[in-house]
Design an enzyme around this catalytic site. Structure first.
Site, short mmCIF file in Angstrom:
data_model
loop_
_atom_site.label_atom_id
_atom_site.label_comp_id
_atom_site.label_asym_id
_atom_site.label_seq_id
_atom_site.Cartn_x
_atom_site.Cartn_y
_atom_site.Cartn_z
N GLU A 1 0.75 -11.79 -10.06
CA GLU A 1 -0.15 -11.05 -9.20
C GLU A 1 0.59 -9.93 -8.48
O GLU A 1 1.72 -10.10 -8.02
CB GLU A 1 -0.74 -12.01 -8.15
N HIS B 1 3.73 -9.26 -4.47
CA HIS B 1 3.44 -8.55 -3.23
C HIS B 1 3.75 -7.05 -3.32
O HIS B 1 4.27 -6.47 -2.38
CB HIS B 1 4.18 -9.19 -2.05
N ASP C 1 3.22 -14.23 -7.03
CA ASP C 1 2.73 -13.00 -6.40
C ASP C 1 3.93 -12.13 -6.04
O ASP C 1 4.78 -12.54 -5.26
CB ASP C 1 1.94 -13.36 -5.14
N TYR D 1 7.78 -12.07 3.30
CA TYR D 1 6.36 -12.29 3.45
C TYR D 1 5.83 -13.05 2.23
O TYR D 1 6.16 -12.73 1.10
CB TYR D 1 5.61 -10.96 3.58
#
Length: 129
Positions: A113, A89, A87, A29
């Site tokens: 992030e 996640h 990121d 993802y």
């Protein structure tokens, strides 16, 4: 990835988020280059695709080994001036996130992030320490 970076720089972006597939992992993802179940280039909400949560074929150790090589390649191709972001996640433990941050130091990571679950602020304090 290089094509995506070039495209975004040409559009005027001043910072670039570096996301990549990981060898040996079927689907990740947040990686735009993958074909998604929706037929779109990027699926913003995989959890909304069906009645059950999506499962990822995930290997954190492979990710932690691979990502620094990607950042090295990006820096070699585009130089030191572009602020690079990534990121996570929410996939890492605090120790894993700290290891990733250390591994990416030579490539001047501007922003990491969601390295740990956002609701666990104590985890983020541990990463920062």
């Amino acid at each position: 990835l290089f094509d995506s970076v070039r495209e975004h720089l040409e559009l005027g972006y001043k910072s670039i988020r570096i996301q990549t597939a990981v060898p040996g992992i079927k689907a990740v993802y947040g990686v735009a280059a993958q074909a998604q179940a929706s037929g779109e280039r990027y699926d913003y909400e995989p959890a909304g695709r069906g009645a059950f949560p999506q499962e990822e074929d995930w290997d954190t150790r492979a990710y932690l080994r691979h990502l620094p090589t990607v950042f090295e390649a990006v820096r070699n191709e585009f130089g030191p001036e572009i602020p690079l972001l990534h990121d996570g996640h929410h996939r890492m433990t605090p120790i894993q996130a700290a290891k990733l941050g250390k591994a990416l130091e030579p490539y001047d990571l501007f922003w990491l992030e969601d390295c740990t679950p956002a609701e666990n602020q104590e985890a983020l304090r541990l990463v920062r320490a």
